[in-house]
Scaffold this motif. Structure first.
Motif, PDB file in Angstrom:
ATOM      1  N   GLY A 188      48.208  31.640  65.584  1.00 38.92           N
ATOM      2  CA  GLY A 188      47.928  30.935  66.758  1.00 38.92           C
ATOM      3  C   GLY A 188      47.867  29.458  66.674  1.00 38.92           C
ATOM      4  N   PRO A 189      47.689  28.841  67.910  1.00 42.59           N
ATOM      5  CA  PRO A 189      47.288  27.254  67.775  1.00 42.59           C
ATOM      6  C   PRO A 189      45.884  26.961  67.449  1.00 42.59           C
ATOM      7  CG  PRO A 189      47.152  28.033  70.085  1.00 42.59           C
ATOM      8  CD  PRO A 189      47.556  29.296  69.324  1.00 42.59           C
ATOM      9  N   ALA A 190      45.789  25.740  66.605  1.00 43.75           N
ATOM     10  CA  ALA A 190      44.421  25.374  66.235  1.00 43.75           C
ATOM     11  C   ALA A 190      43.511  25.096  67.556  1.00 43.75           C
ATOM     12  CB  ALA A 190      44.397  24.266  65.368  1.00 43.75           C
ATOM     13  N   ILE A 191      44.176  24.473  68.364  1.00 46.36           N
ATOM     14  CA  ILE A 191      43.330  24.257  69.826  1.00 46.36           C
ATOM     15  C   ILE A 191      43.618  25.401  70.753  1.00 46.36           C
ATOM     16  CG2 ILE A 191      42.724  22.328  71.553  1.00 46.36           C
ATOM     17  CD1 ILE A 191      43.345  20.521  69.001  1.00 46.36           C
ATOM     18  N   GLU A 192      42.791  25.561  71.632  1.00 44.93           N
ATOM     19  CA  GLU A 192      42.696  26.408  72.907  1.00 44.93           C
ATOM     20  C   GLU A 192      42.563  25.494  74.214  1.00 44.93           C
ATOM     21  OE1 GLU A 192      40.945  30.285  72.686  1.00 44.93           O
ATOM     22  OE2 GLU A 192      42.524  30.843  71.033  1.00 44.93           O
ATOM     23  N   LEU A 193      43.375  25.018  74.899  1.00 48.17           N
ATOM     24  CA  LEU A 193      43.082  24.101  75.885  1.00 48.17           C
ATOM     25  C   LEU A 193      42.394  24.971  76.774  1.00 48.17           C
ATOM     26  CD1 LEU A 193      46.378  22.070  76.101  1.00 48.17           C
ATOM     27  CD2 LEU A 193      44.103  21.526  74.990  1.00 48.17           C
TER      28      LEU A 193
ATOM     29  N   LEU B 104      33.484  16.428  76.761  1.00 46.04           N
ATOM     30  CA  LEU B 104      34.903  15.599  76.347  1.00 46.04           C
ATOM     31  C   LEU B 104      34.370  15.125  74.775  1.00 46.04           C
ATOM     32  CD1 LEU B 104      36.403  13.986  79.326  1.00 46.04           C
ATOM     33  CD2 LEU B 104      37.394  15.522  77.908  1.00 46.04           C
ATOM     34  N   LEU B 105      33.418  14.341  74.656  1.00 47.28           N
ATOM     35  CA  LEU B 105      32.773  13.946  73.325  1.00 47.28           C
ATOM     36  C   LEU B 105      32.787  15.094  72.024  1.00 47.28           C
ATOM     37  CD1 LEU B 105      30.254  11.151  74.351  1.00 47.28           C
ATOM     38  CD2 LEU B 105      32.546  10.770  73.359  1.00 47.28           C
ATOM     39  N   LEU B 106      32.282  16.162  72.695  1.00 47.35           N
ATOM     40  CA  LEU B 106      32.119  17.193  71.608  1.00 47.35           C
ATOM     41  C   LEU B 106      33.251  17.910  71.222  1.00 47.35           C
ATOM     42  CD1 LEU B 106      28.875  19.205  73.246  1.00 47.35           C
ATOM     43  CD2 LEU B 106      28.990  17.733  71.047  1.00 47.35           C
ATOM     44  N   THR B 107      34.217  18.038  72.310  1.00 45.52           N
ATOM     45  CA  THR B 107      35.497  18.679  71.776  1.00 45.52           C
ATOM     46  C   THR B 107      36.531  17.700  71.125  1.00 45.52           C
ATOM     47  OG1 THR B 107      36.562  17.854  74.020  1.00 45.52           O
ATOM     48  CG2 THR B 107      35.786  20.101  73.859  1.00 45.52           C
ATOM     49  N   GLU B 108      36.169  16.266  71.451  1.00 47.51           N
ATOM     50  CA  GLU B 108      36.928  15.260  70.394  1.00 47.51           C
ATOM     51  C   GLU B 108      36.305  15.308  68.953  1.00 47.51           C
ATOM     52  OE1 GLU B 108      39.282  12.564  69.247  1.00 47.51           O
ATOM     53  OE2 GLU B 108      39.499  13.489  71.003  1.00 47.51           O
ATOM     54  N   LEU B 109      35.030  15.530  68.808  1.00 49.58           N
ATOM     55  CA  LEU B 109      34.428  15.907  67.587  1.00 49.58           C
ATOM     56  C   LEU B 109      35.234  16.670  66.643  1.00 49.58           C
ATOM     57  CD1 LEU B 109      30.874  14.901  68.205  1.00 49.58           C
ATOM     58  CD2 LEU B 109      32.515  13.569  66.813  1.00 49.58           C
ATOM     59  N   GLY B 110      35.273  17.965  67.515  1.00 46.87           N
ATOM     60  CA  GLY B 110      35.860  19.007  66.807  1.00 46.87           C
ATOM     61  C   GLY B 110      37.342  18.726  66.323  1.00 46.87           C
ATOM     62  N   ARG B 111      38.024  18.109  67.344  1.00 49.35           N
ATOM     63  CA  ARG B 111      39.389  17.736  66.966  1.00 49.35           C
ATOM     64  C   ARG B 111      39.678  16.731  66.017  1.00 49.35           C
ATOM     65  NH1 ARG B 111      43.049  17.390  72.324  1.00 49.35           N
ATOM     66  NH2 ARG B 111      42.654  19.323  73.383  1.00 49.35           N
ATOM     67  N   ARG B 112      38.732  15.927  65.969  1.00 51.62           N
ATOM     68  CA  ARG B 112      39.077  14.713  64.753  1.00 51.62           C
ATOM     69  C   ARG B 112      38.595  15.489  63.502  1.00 51.62           C
ATOM     70  NH1 ARG B 112      36.023   9.388  67.079  1.00 51.62           N
ATOM     71  NH2 ARG B 112      37.611   9.004  68.830  1.00 51.62           N
ATOM     72  N   ALA B 113      37.589  16.304  63.473  1.00 52.29           N
ATOM     73  CA  ALA B 113      37.311  17.098  62.181  1.00 52.29           C
ATOM     74  C   ALA B 113      38.155  18.085  61.642  1.00 52.29           C
ATOM     75  CB  ALA B 113      36.012  18.074  62.455  1.00 52.29           C
ATOM     76  N   GLU B 114      39.053  18.630  62.800  1.00 53.71           N
ATOM     77  CA  GLU B 114      40.177  19.451  62.589  1.00 53.71           C
ATOM     78  C   GLU B 114      41.292  18.609  61.681  1.00 53.71           C
ATOM     79  OE1 GLU B 114      43.295  22.276  62.152  1.00 53.71           O
ATOM     80  OE2 GLU B 114      41.036  22.454  62.381  1.00 53.71           O
ATOM     81  N   GLY B 115      41.612  17.425  62.382  1.00 54.93           N
ATOM     82  CA  GLY B 115      42.726  16.467  62.062  1.00 54.93           C
ATOM     83  C   GLY B 115      42.341  15.980  60.663  1.00 54.93           C
ATOM     84  N   ALA B 116      41.091  15.882  60.076  1.00 54.16           N
ATOM     85  CA  ALA B 116      40.773  15.496  58.912  1.00 54.16           C
ATOM     86  C   ALA B 116      40.875  16.399  57.801  1.00 54.16           C
ATOM     87  CB  ALA B 116      39.181  14.936  58.967  1.00 54.16           C
ATOM     88  N   VAL B 117      40.475  17.799  58.264  1.00 50.90           N
ATOM     89  CA  VAL B 117      40.920  18.985  57.325  1.00 50.90           C
ATOM     90  C   VAL B 117      42.351  18.975  57.090  1.00 50.90           C
ATOM     91  CG1 VAL B 117      40.740  21.354  57.273  1.00 50.90           C
ATOM     92  CG2 VAL B 117      38.860  20.089  57.857  1.00 50.90           C
TER      93      VAL B 117
ATOM     94  N   GLU C 271      37.127  25.501  79.698  1.00 49.23           N
ATOM     95  CA  GLU C 271      35.686  26.082  80.079  1.00 49.23           C
ATOM     96  C   GLU C 271      34.578  25.452  79.734  1.00 49.23           C
ATOM     97  OE1 GLU C 271      35.989  30.139  78.424  1.00 49.23           O
ATOM     98  OE2 GLU C 271      37.870  30.701  79.019  1.00 49.23           O
ATOM     99  N   VAL C 272      34.458  24.784  78.494  1.00 53.08           N
ATOM    100  CA  VAL C 272      33.395  24.143  78.003  1.00 53.08           C
ATOM    101  C   VAL C 272      33.327  22.791  78.967  1.00 53.08           C
ATOM    102  CG1 VAL C 272      32.685  22.440  76.120  1.00 53.08           C
ATOM    103  CG2 VAL C 272      34.022  24.663  75.731  1.00 53.08           C
ATOM    104  N   LEU C 273      34.399  22.156  79.487  1.00 57.60           N
ATOM    105  CA  LEU C 273      34.031  21.021  80.209  1.00 57.60           C
ATOM    106  C   LEU C 273      33.466  21.534  81.620  1.00 57.60           C
ATOM    107  CD1 LEU C 273      37.723  19.328  79.916  1.00 57.60           C
ATOM    108  CD2 LEU C 273      35.513  18.523  78.675  1.00 57.60           C
ATOM    109  N   ARG C 274      33.851  22.803  82.096  1.00 60.15           N
ATOM    110  CA  ARG C 274      33.366  23.143  83.341  1.00 60.15           C
ATOM    111  C   ARG C 274      32.042  23.415  83.060  1.00 60.15           C
ATOM    112  NH1 ARG C 274      38.125  25.415  84.088  1.00 60.15           N
ATOM    113  NH2 ARG C 274      37.839  27.301  83.279  1.00 60.15           N
ATOM    114  N   ARG C 275      31.577  24.466  81.994  1.00 56.77           N
ATOM    115  CA  ARG C 275      30.315  24.607  81.854  1.00 56.77           C
ATOM    116  C   ARG C 275      29.307  23.449  81.546  1.00 56.77           C
ATOM    117  NH1 ARG C 275      30.532  26.603  76.566  1.00 56.77           N
ATOM    118  NH2 ARG C 275      31.836  28.330  77.354  1.00 56.77           N
TER     119      ARG C 275
END
Length: 91
Positions: free
Chosen positions: A46-51, A74-87, A56-60
């Motif tokens: 599957g995709p690494a990111i599930e939009l 948005l900052l939290l999801t961006e941190l996850g994406r940046r970490a994913e990109g680094a890996v 859901e996180v943004l709404r919560r």
């Protein structure tokens, strides 16, 4: 309105420092779990990111904290994406 005493202000600053330490630890923990989930999704084809999940996180966060909550999410999801990109860059 009365001003806080110097001892009271020191106590409040110490409390904020403790909260900041806890928040940073939780953000690091959250980012690590995001990396693990992305790896699991990729391993399953599957995709690494599930939009939809990110939305859901943004709404919560928005529901809990208002418009500023959306910014936090948005900052939290961006941190996850940046970490994913680094890996992925290391792989």
């Amino acid at each position: 309105m009365s001003r806080p005493s110097p001892a009271g202000a020191r106590s409040q600053r110490a409390h904020l420092a403790h909260l900041d330490h806890s928040i940073i630890a939780l953000i690091r923990q959250r980012t690590e779990i995001c990396l693990e989930l992305a790896a699991l999704r990729r391993a399953e084809g599957g995709p690494a990111i599930e939009l939809a999940r990110e939305n859901e996180v943004l709404r919560r966060y928005h529901d809990a904290l208002g418009p500023s909550g959306t910014s936090v999410a948005l900052l939290l999801t961006e941190l996850g994406r940046r970490a994913e990109g680094a890996v992925r860059a290391v792989e």
